[in-house]
Enzyme design. Structure first.
Site, PDB file in Angstrom:
ATOM      1  N   ASN A  11      52.896  39.328  42.578  1.00  0.00           N
ATOM      2  CA  ASN A  11      51.749  39.065  41.708  1.00  0.00           C
ATOM      3  C   ASN A  11      52.282  38.842  40.287  1.00  0.00           C
ATOM      4  O   ASN A  11      52.747  39.777  39.641  1.00  0.00           O
ATOM      5  CB  ASN A  11      50.792  40.258  41.759  1.00  0.00           C
ATOM      6  CG  ASN A  11      49.543  40.051  40.924  1.00  0.00           C
ATOM      7  OD1 ASN A  11      49.511  39.219  40.023  1.00  0.00           O
ATOM      8  ND2 ASN A  11      48.510  40.834  41.217  1.00  0.00           N
ATOM      9  N   HIS A  35      44.812  32.867  42.864  1.00  0.00           N
ATOM     10  CA  HIS A  35      45.673  33.882  42.237  1.00  0.00           C
ATOM     11  C   HIS A  35      46.346  34.651  43.367  1.00  0.00           C
ATOM     12  O   HIS A  35      45.710  34.999  44.370  1.00  0.00           O
ATOM     13  CB  HIS A  35      44.818  34.816  41.373  1.00  0.00           C
ATOM     14  CG  HIS A  35      45.562  36.024  40.926  1.00  0.00           C
ATOM     15  ND1 HIS A  35      46.815  35.956  40.352  1.00  0.00           N
ATOM     16  CD2 HIS A  35      45.243  37.354  40.978  1.00  0.00           C
ATOM     17  CE1 HIS A  35      47.235  37.185  40.071  1.00  0.00           C
ATOM     18  NE2 HIS A  35      46.300  38.042  40.445  1.00  0.00           N
ATOM     19  N   CYS A  54      44.916  38.777  34.996  1.00  0.00           N
ATOM     20  CA  CYS A  54      45.231  37.875  36.110  1.00  0.00           C
ATOM     21  C   CYS A  54      44.350  36.626  36.134  1.00  0.00           C
ATOM     22  O   CYS A  54      44.682  35.640  36.787  1.00  0.00           O
ATOM     23  CB  CYS A  54      45.125  38.610  37.441  1.00  0.00           C
ATOM     24  SG  CYS A  54      46.320  39.942  37.568  1.00  0.00           S
TER      25      CYS A  54
END
Ligand code: UT7
Length: 320
Positions: free
Chosen positions: A277, A247, A114
């Site tokens: 996500n 993020h 990520c």
């Protein structure tokens, strides 16, 4: 001194949608639980045969158009992804071919889960500062739904597919002001995929395994620290940051970072509700959304930050 400036952004979301109502049919969950615990309402899902490189190439074309840069001028391609088309060749090479770039420029992937986009942005920035590139495509692209276990309600509710890209160009004026990268490999057991080429994969292929609550706590504390590190490195006050472009893992993690910065949520770019996500794609997707809708304007100061598997984490302070 040569700086690296963001001169164009682009993004791409596949048309397929996976809503919370769809997930209610797959696992023991509810729309209410997902919205309250994550902020997510829907995610995009790549169609069968639609690959990470396809998403990446679409986003890259849009970023190049926005920058007014022809593909042949690109002299570096960095793709951050955890879901490459193949073990090899690198997704960046496949994207290079799909964009018709035949100038033999460097093209490689970065795997930092990520945090991948921040790692890729830092890498490309340093290439430009070192005068080893003048025009770089930095892409975050994922088909996370392909490594999601839709029997595991503890994390299948999070993941989505998409891609975002920026064109970075050499400039006399500051753009990417500083980047800060970290990793701590001791936490592998909290967030990983079960298997891969070296360790051997289950028949169904590697799937994401996560101890969500432990990851959540680490993410909040670590992102708190990297906000301090980034501001201190640049002698900035919290009020000097115009936009937080985080993020998009979980709205509660984002709210905690915004609180740390003393920022109202109106200065935070939020896409987690509609994108879920998307790992390495989430920051450039959020950036492009806010650039295109006119919220982020030239001259503003952006703080990007991410935390993910590895553990890896990082931030970038950017004058847009
Ligand atoms: O992006 C890279 C890094 N990843 C992240 O940053 C993700 C970090 N983690 C998270 O976002 C959150 O931890 C989750 C959204 C994954 C989970 O939320 P949580 O508030 O941490 O839940 P939990 O794991 O502590 O579970 C709380 C309860 C449990 O039930 P009991 O034991 O209290 O009865 C779970 O079984 O919620 C239950 N639960 C669910 N209930 C309904 C877990 N998943 C679900 C679900 N629907 N999907």
């Amino acid at each position: 001194m040569t700086h690296a400036r963001v001169v164009g952004t682009g993004s791409y979301l596949p048309s397929g949608l996976l809503t919370n109502a769809d997930l209610e049919k797959l696992v023991d969950t509810t729309d209410q639980w997902i919205v309250e615990r994550t902020g997510i309402r829907e995610r995009h899902v790549a169609a069968q045969g639609e690959l990470t490189s396809d998403l990446a190439a679409h986003a890259a074309r849009r970023a190049l158009d926005a920058a007014g840069v022809v593909p042949a001028s690109v002299d570096l391609i960095v793709v951050a992804t955890t879901t490459p088309d193949r073990v090899f060749p690198g997704t960046a090479c496949i994207v290079q071919a799909k964009l018709g770039i035949a100038n033999a420029c460097a093209a490689f992937d970065i795997q930092a889960v990520c945090s991948g986009f921040i790692y890729a942005l830092a890498t490309a920035t340093n290439f430009i500062k070192a005068r080893q590139a003048r025009t770089a495509l930095v892409i975050g692209a994922e088909t996370l739904t392909r490594i999601t276990d839709y029997g595991d309600r503890g994390n299948c509710i999070l993941w989505g597919d998409g891609a975002g890209a920026v064109v970075l160009a050499a400039s006399d004026a500051p753009g990417v002001i500083s980047t800060h990268l970290h990793a701590d490999g001791r936490y592998e057991a909290l967030l990983y995929t079960d298997g891969g080429p070296s360790s051997g994969s289950p028949d169904a292929g590697p799937k994401v395994r996560m101890q969500g609550n432990a990851v959540f706590k680490m993410a909040v504390n670590t992102l708190d620290a990297i906000v301090d590190e980034t501001l201190a490195a640049n002698g900035l006050a919290k009020t000097d940051v115009d936009w937080l472009v985080p993020h998009q893992a979980n709205i509660r993690i984002i709210q905690a970072t915004a609180k740390k910065l003393g920022m109202g949520m109106e200065r935070v770019v939020l896409t987690v509700d509609r994108h879920g996500n998307t790992s390495a794609a989430s920051i450039p997707l959020a950036l492009d959304t806010a650039v295109r809708d006119g919220r982020i304007r030239p001259g503003q100061t952006l703080l990007m930050e991410a935390f993910g598997g590895g553990f890896t984490w990082g931030s970038a302070l950017v004058r847009y």
